[in-house]
Design a protein around this motif. Structure first.
Motif, PDB file in Angstrom:
ATOM      1  N   LEU A 276      50.271  27.870 -10.968  1.00  0.00           N
ATOM      2  CA  LEU A 276      49.495  29.024 -11.399  1.00  0.00           C
ATOM      3  C   LEU A 276      50.413  30.177 -11.790  1.00  0.00           C
ATOM      4  O   LEU A 276      50.153  30.892 -12.772  1.00  0.00           O
ATOM      5  CB  LEU A 276      48.550  29.454 -10.281  1.00  0.00           C
ATOM      6  CG  LEU A 276      47.682  30.689 -10.558  1.00  0.00           C
ATOM      7  CD1 LEU A 276      46.802  30.458 -11.781  1.00  0.00           C
ATOM      8  CD2 LEU A 276      46.827  31.041  -9.348  1.00  0.00           C
ATOM      9  N   ALA A 277      51.504  30.370 -11.028  1.00  0.00           N
ATOM     10  CA  ALA A 277      52.455  31.431 -11.378  1.00  0.00           C
ATOM     11  C   ALA A 277      53.109  31.158 -12.721  1.00  0.00           C
ATOM     12  O   ALA A 277      53.368  32.091 -13.503  1.00  0.00           O
ATOM     13  CB  ALA A 277      53.510  31.554 -10.277  1.00  0.00           C
ATOM     14  N   PHE A 312      57.809  41.353 -22.905  1.00  0.00           N
ATOM     15  CA  PHE A 312      59.180  41.833 -22.969  1.00  0.00           C
ATOM     16  C   PHE A 312      59.763  42.075 -21.575  1.00  0.00           C
ATOM     17  O   PHE A 312      60.919  41.774 -21.315  1.00  0.00           O
ATOM     18  CB  PHE A 312      59.242  43.130 -23.777  1.00  0.00           C
ATOM     19  CG  PHE A 312      59.000  42.918 -25.251  1.00  0.00           C
ATOM     20  CD1 PHE A 312      59.184  41.672 -25.835  1.00  0.00           C
ATOM     21  CD2 PHE A 312      58.587  43.976 -26.047  1.00  0.00           C
ATOM     22  CE1 PHE A 312      58.961  41.488 -27.184  1.00  0.00           C
ATOM     23  CE2 PHE A 312      58.372  43.796 -27.401  1.00  0.00           C
ATOM     24  CZ  PHE A 312      58.542  42.547 -27.980  1.00  0.00           C
ATOM     25  N   PHE A 313      58.970  42.613 -20.676  1.00  0.00           N
ATOM     26  CA  PHE A 313      59.470  43.025 -19.370  1.00  0.00           C
ATOM     27  C   PHE A 313      58.871  42.192 -18.229  1.00  0.00           C
ATOM     28  O   PHE A 313      59.596  41.708 -17.372  1.00  0.00           O
ATOM     29  CB  PHE A 313      59.175  44.513 -19.139  1.00  0.00           C
ATOM     30  CG  PHE A 313      59.642  45.387 -20.249  1.00  0.00           C
ATOM     31  CD1 PHE A 313      60.995  45.617 -20.443  1.00  0.00           C
ATOM     32  CD2 PHE A 313      58.737  45.974 -21.117  1.00  0.00           C
ATOM     33  CE1 PHE A 313      61.437  46.426 -21.479  1.00  0.00           C
ATOM     34  CE2 PHE A 313      59.166  46.788 -22.151  1.00  0.00           C
ATOM     35  CZ  PHE A 313      60.522  47.013 -22.338  1.00  0.00           C
ATOM     36  N   ASN A 314      57.573  42.076 -18.248  1.00  0.00           N
ATOM     37  CA  ASN A 314      56.898  41.358 -17.162  1.00  0.00           C
ATOM     38  C   ASN A 314      56.684  39.911 -17.565  1.00  0.00           C
ATOM     39  O   ASN A 314      55.813  39.582 -18.369  1.00  0.00           O
ATOM     40  CB  ASN A 314      55.557  42.018 -16.842  1.00  0.00           C
ATOM     41  CG  ASN A 314      54.853  41.353 -15.662  1.00  0.00           C
ATOM     42  OD1 ASN A 314      55.409  40.488 -15.006  1.00  0.00           O
ATOM     43  ND2 ASN A 314      53.632  41.781 -15.401  1.00  0.00           N
ATOM     44  N   LEU A 315      57.516  39.040 -17.025  1.00  0.00           N
ATOM     45  CA  LEU A 315      57.376  37.598 -17.240  1.00  0.00           C
ATOM     46  C   LEU A 315      56.883  36.894 -15.975  1.00  0.00           C
ATOM     47  O   LEU A 315      57.028  35.689 -15.852  1.00  0.00           O
ATOM     48  CB  LEU A 315      58.722  37.007 -17.667  1.00  0.00           C
ATOM     49  CG  LEU A 315      59.301  37.538 -18.982  1.00  0.00           C
ATOM     50  CD1 LEU A 315      60.668  36.932 -19.248  1.00  0.00           C
ATOM     51  CD2 LEU A 315      58.348  37.230 -20.137  1.00  0.00           C
ATOM     52  N   LEU A 320      56.877  34.011  -9.632  1.00  0.00           N
ATOM     53  CA  LEU A 320      57.327  32.635  -9.825  1.00  0.00           C
ATOM     54  C   LEU A 320      58.416  32.269  -8.824  1.00  0.00           C
ATOM     55  O   LEU A 320      58.412  31.169  -8.247  1.00  0.00           O
ATOM     56  CB  LEU A 320      57.833  32.468 -11.260  1.00  0.00           C
ATOM     57  CG  LEU A 320      58.182  31.046 -11.695  1.00  0.00           C
ATOM     58  CD1 LEU A 320      56.941  30.157 -11.642  1.00  0.00           C
ATOM     59  CD2 LEU A 320      58.775  31.042 -13.098  1.00  0.00           C
ATOM     60  N   LEU A 321      59.340  33.195  -8.590  1.00  0.00           N
ATOM     61  CA  LEU A 321      60.399  32.932  -7.615  1.00  0.00           C
ATOM     62  C   LEU A 321      59.826  32.786  -6.211  1.00  0.00           C
ATOM     63  O   LEU A 321      60.225  31.894  -5.448  1.00  0.00           O
ATOM     64  CB  LEU A 321      61.431  34.064  -7.665  1.00  0.00           C
ATOM     65  CG  LEU A 321      62.601  33.959  -6.688  1.00  0.00           C
ATOM     66  CD1 LEU A 321      63.398  32.694  -6.952  1.00  0.00           C
ATOM     67  CD2 LEU A 321      63.487  35.201  -6.777  1.00  0.00           C
TER      68      LEU A 321
END
Length: 439
Positions: A276-277, A312-315, A320-321
């Motif tokens: 999901l992340a 651009f900034f928020n991926l 996710l980590l």
């Protein structure tokens, strides 16, 4: 002569209190099990079996009802996970309230999820359901083992009360008989004093046994929500005392235990959260359809638009980590759960094996020898070779041997309950009433 008749009469009375004869000890020692004394003393009272105690706990336990509620909560979360986002209706007005220099725009925005977010949410919600069911299975297994241990503790204290009553009765008879012999001048008053001390000690042991039984029965009744001690007679559970599966066989069935299954479900749940992340990294698309009307020119125009965030900034890199590390943690926790279960299984198996050896030794050697010594002491007393205190000591040794036998049986039953804590898996989800008023 009258004193002699009194002594012989006391001896006959004492012999009637003997629970087994020498021949009966040899024939019945293998059949002696928990519940014999209490069953004989409570034949007219209602009984509570171990299976009934477990069934009552599983049907009434607040702890299990709470776990079942968690399953229902995840069912609602699963429904919500499959719901698509709502469209948005907007009105944009330009200019003043006067219709001559005003324009209105009506827009309908439709968000479209990309990257498989909906499927990932559904998968995560389904894994939460599996995890909640695993919690119910683990809770039921723990309750089953805890109820079994509490039942067997109460059963053992019930038998200790019966033995303490027999001991006190015999001590009282020996004190009375010793008093008659002192009055007849046959024995020293010291013997009567020793008998009185033994009677007082037996009285204290009986009082302590009754108190322990009350506490054990209250702890047992607490599993089904009762605040009063359980009053019903407890019955010996029907467990095969001759067969203990090998440790290797038990360990081969460990993968099916509720604890290991739940640990695996936790891994799958965290993997679904990781997926999901990943899907959240893909930005969603928003389509806009509308109509703009200019009241000054009285012209209407169709409005079509599309909006998409620029990553651009928020991926979603932080989430996710974290999701990746939770997967690693779940795998490590599963290894710990397997090691702990393996160790607990080995410990329970060893305790069951040791208790089995003790049971066999007491059946074949200790109980018959204690019974034979007691019978010999009674015979010697009848012939005037032994005093009452010798009979009392032999009787105490016999009762202590029987109490040790009860403890060994209880230890074996508890060990089997600990084994079943990990290797007994039964379908239970959906069988519990979560509304107390619906019972």
């Amino acid at each position: 002569m009258q004193s002699l008749h009194l002594v012989l009469g006391a001896a006959v009375l004492l012999a009637q209190l003997i629970p087994f004869s020498t021949q009966a000890a040899v024939q019945q020692s293998d059949a002696f099990t928990i519940g014999e004394v209490a069953t004989a003393a409570n034949t007219n009272s209602a009984s509570l079996t171990l299976e009934q105690a477990i069934a009552m706990t599983l049907s009434i336990s607040p702890e299990l009802r709470s776990a079942a509620h968690s399953v229902e909560i995840t069912e609602g979360a699963r429904v919500q996970a499959g719901v698509r986002p709502n469209p948005e209706l907007a009105l944009l007005r330009e200019g003043t309230s006067s219709r001559s220099n005003r324009s209105d725009t009506y827009q309908l925005s439709l968000p479209i999820e990309l990257g498989g977010k909906r499927g990932a949410r559904i998968k995560l919600a389904e894994q939460d359901q599996v995890l909640a069911r695993g919690d119910v299975n683990v809770t039921a297994a723990e309750l089953r083992a805890n109820v079994t241990a509490a039942y067997l503790e109460a059963l053992t204290t019930q038998e200790h009360v019966a033995l303490a009553k027999e001991s006190f009765s015999l001590a009282s008879k020996s004190t009375n008989a010793a008093g008659r012999r002192v009055a007849a001048g046959k024995i020293s008053p010291l013997e009567q004093t020793r008998s009185s001390v033994a009677e007082a000690s037996a009285r204290l042991e009986l009082s302590q046994a009754v108190a322990d039984a009350t506490l054990a029965r209250r702890r047992l009744a607490a599993f089904w929500g009762s605040t009063q001690p359980e009053e019903r007679n407890l019955v010996t559970p029907d467990i095969n005392l001759t067969v203990i599966p090998s440790l290797q066989e038990l360990q081969s069935r460990l993968n099916a235990s509720p604890q290991i299954q739940r640990a695996r479900a936790q891994i799958e749940r965290e993997e679904a959260s990781f997926n999901l992340a990943k899907s959240d990294r893909v930005p969603d698309l928003t389509l806009t359809f509308g109509k703009k009307k200019d009241f000054q020119t009285n012209v209407s125009q169709t409005v079509v638009g599309m909006a998409i965030p620029l990553p651009f900034f928020n991926l979603n890199q932080g989430n996710l980590l974290s999701a990746m590390r939770r997967v690693d943690k779940a795998k490590t926790d599963a290894e710990i759960a397997y090691l702990n279960a393996t160790q607990a299984l080995a410990d329970a198996h060893q305790r069951a094996s040791i208790a089995q050896e003790q049971i066999e030794s007491m059946r074949s050697e200790i109980l018959p020898a204690a019974q034979s010594a007691f019978n010999a002491a009674v015979t010697g007393f009848e012939l005037g070779k032994f005093g009452f205190i010798d009979v009392l000591d032999a009787q105490r040794t016999l009762f202590q041997s029987r109490a040790q036998y009860l403890s060994a049986l209880s230890a074996r039953y508890r060990s089997l309950a600990d084994l079943e804590r990990y290797i007994s898996v039964e379908p239970i989800v959906g069988n519990y009433i979560t509304d107390r008023n619906a019972k």
